[in-house]
Design a protein around this motif. Structure first.
Motif, PDB file in Angstrom:
ATOM      1  N   ARG A   1       9.433  -0.355  -7.864  1.00  0.00           N
ATOM      2  CA  ARG A   1       8.759  -0.728  -6.705  1.00  0.00           C
ATOM      3  C   ARG A   1       7.244   0.087  -6.569  1.00  0.00           C
ATOM      4  O   ARG A   1       7.404   1.415  -7.038  1.00  0.00           O
ATOM      5  N   GLY A   2       6.102  -0.532  -5.873  1.00  0.00           N
ATOM      6  CA  GLY A   2       4.947   0.188  -5.722  1.00  0.00           C
ATOM      7  C   GLY A   2       4.573  -0.172  -4.834  1.00  0.00           C
ATOM      8  O   GLY A   2       4.813  -0.232  -3.900  1.00  0.00           O
ATOM      9  N   GLN A   3       2.524  -0.042  -4.629  1.00  0.00           N
ATOM     10  CA  GLN A   3       2.261  -0.694  -3.749  1.00  0.00           C
ATOM     11  C   GLN A   3       2.310  -1.504  -2.479  1.00  0.00           C
ATOM     12  O   GLN A   3       2.393  -0.764  -1.480  1.00  0.00           O
ATOM     13  N   ASN A   4       2.440  -2.056  -3.557  1.00  0.00           N
ATOM     14  CA  ASN A   4       2.833  -3.249  -2.740  1.00  0.00           C
ATOM     15  C   ASN A   4       3.890  -3.529  -2.096  1.00  0.00           C
ATOM     16  O   ASN A   4       3.812  -4.974  -2.466  1.00  0.00           O
ATOM     17  N   GLY A   5       5.349  -2.797  -2.535  1.00  0.00           N
ATOM     18  CA  GLY A   5       6.221  -3.233  -2.244  1.00  0.00           C
ATOM     19  C   GLY A   5       7.541  -3.366  -3.719  1.00  0.00           C
ATOM     20  O   GLY A   5       6.741  -3.305  -4.805  1.00  0.00           O
ATOM     21  N   LEU A   6       8.317  -4.059  -3.702  1.00  0.00           N
ATOM     22  CA  LEU A   6       8.799  -4.268  -5.121  1.00  0.00           C
ATOM     23  C   LEU A   6       8.173  -5.463  -5.996  1.00  0.00           C
ATOM     24  O   LEU A   6       7.696  -6.345  -5.040  1.00  0.00           O
ATOM     25  N   SER A   7       8.259  -5.111  -7.112  1.00  0.00           N
ATOM     26  CA  SER A   7       7.864  -6.344  -8.209  1.00  0.00           C
ATOM     27  C   SER A   7       8.737  -7.054  -8.684  1.00  0.00           C
ATOM     28  O   SER A   7       9.701  -7.274  -8.289  1.00  0.00           O
ATOM     29  N   ASP A   8       8.048  -8.808  -8.916  1.00  0.00           N
ATOM     30  CA  ASP A   8       8.955  -9.715  -8.937  1.00  0.00           C
ATOM     31  C   ASP A   8       9.615 -10.153  -9.724  1.00  0.00           C
ATOM     32  O   ASP A   8       8.840 -10.863 -10.998  1.00  0.00           O
TER      33      ASP A   8
END
Length: 263
Positions: free
Chosen positions: A229-236
């Motif tokens: 989970r990062g600043q722009n939501g969940l990684s792919d």
């Protein structure tokens, strides 16, 4: 006739309301199902919790890694014998969660920077490991390895030497926990890793492709994307799986839901 109609309507209304009134309250945070991995001394159970937190159970011992997210996330799990903490940030060192757990018997293995910030009540339980050091305890070996951002800088979110990644050796298996890191040389040089937990969240660690290339370099038998989970939501993480398996089908990429409450 009117009285009969009103009585029927009242009973129907009660029936519609009853489930909401009698539904039992939730007792814990939802979490993904546990996995089991065979070792020479019985199964290693892998229980995802949330973000960078995972519980390992092996040979009658329970290991909590970076307990975080509230004590309710650990409802029903055995109290820890060992606690590993990787770094000082609140999603790794979480005093509120620790305070809600039964940690009195646990050995706490931490880097020096974490030891400095732990509440005083835990000091007798603390064992300090610096990068490159190791500790044998309760039938397992814990080795501390670097975790840091690139390029190296004193003001990076994770400067070299402050936090620990860990390699656990137990029952003939080697388990790597990346902590917060980028695709550093020390990770790429790892050998004979059976199970790896690898982070991938911008801007704090690395992107999906960096993580995939690092995994392809050290070739773990099984890899779990976690801490994604990062600043722009969940990684792919599905893209991570696709990239890894396009180059090496032998690596077992296990996608598990580390953020069930976000669904």
């Amino acid at each position: 006739m009117m009285k009969s109609f009103l009585l029927t309507a009242a009973l129907a209304a009660f029936a519609l309301q009853a489930p909401a009134q009698t539904a039992p309250p939730a007792t814990s945070t939802p979490r993904a199902a546990a996995d089991q991995i065979a070792t020479s001394k019985g199964p290693l159970t892998v229980q995802p919790i949330t973000h960078g937190s995972v519980v390992l159970t092996w040979n009658g011992k329970t290991i909590y890694i970076d307990p975080y997210g509230g004590a309710a996330s650990y409802t029903g799990l055995t109290a820890p014998d060992v606690i590993l903490i990787t770094d000082i940030h609140g999603d790794h060192l979480d005093p509120k969660t620790l305070a809600g757990l039964s940690v009195g018997k646990a050995v706490m293995i931490v880097p020096p920077a974490v030891a400095e910030k732990l509440p005083a009540e835990y000091k007798p339980q603390v064992r300090i490991l610096r990068n490159g050091q190791q500790l044998d305890t309760l039938g397992l070996r814990v080795s501390a390895i670097p975790m840091y951002n690139l390029p190296e800088a004193a003001d990076a979110p994770h400067p070299k030497g402050r936090g620990n990644g860990y390699v656990l050796t137990l029952g003939g298996k080697r388990v790597y926990l990346s902590g917060d890191t980028e695709d550093i040389a020390e990770m790429r040089a790892l050998k004979n890793i059976d199970v790896a937990f690898v982070c991938m969240n911008l801007p704090y660690t690395m992107d999906v492709n960096q993580a995939a290339q690092a995994v392809l370099a050290f070739k773990p038998g099984i890899v779990y994307p976690y801490h994604y989970r990062g600043q722009n939501g969940l990684s792919d993480v599905a893209a991570f799986q696709k990239t890894v398996n396009a180059a090496n089908k032998k690596i077992d990429v296990r996608l598990r839901n580390w953020y069930p409450s976000a669904q």
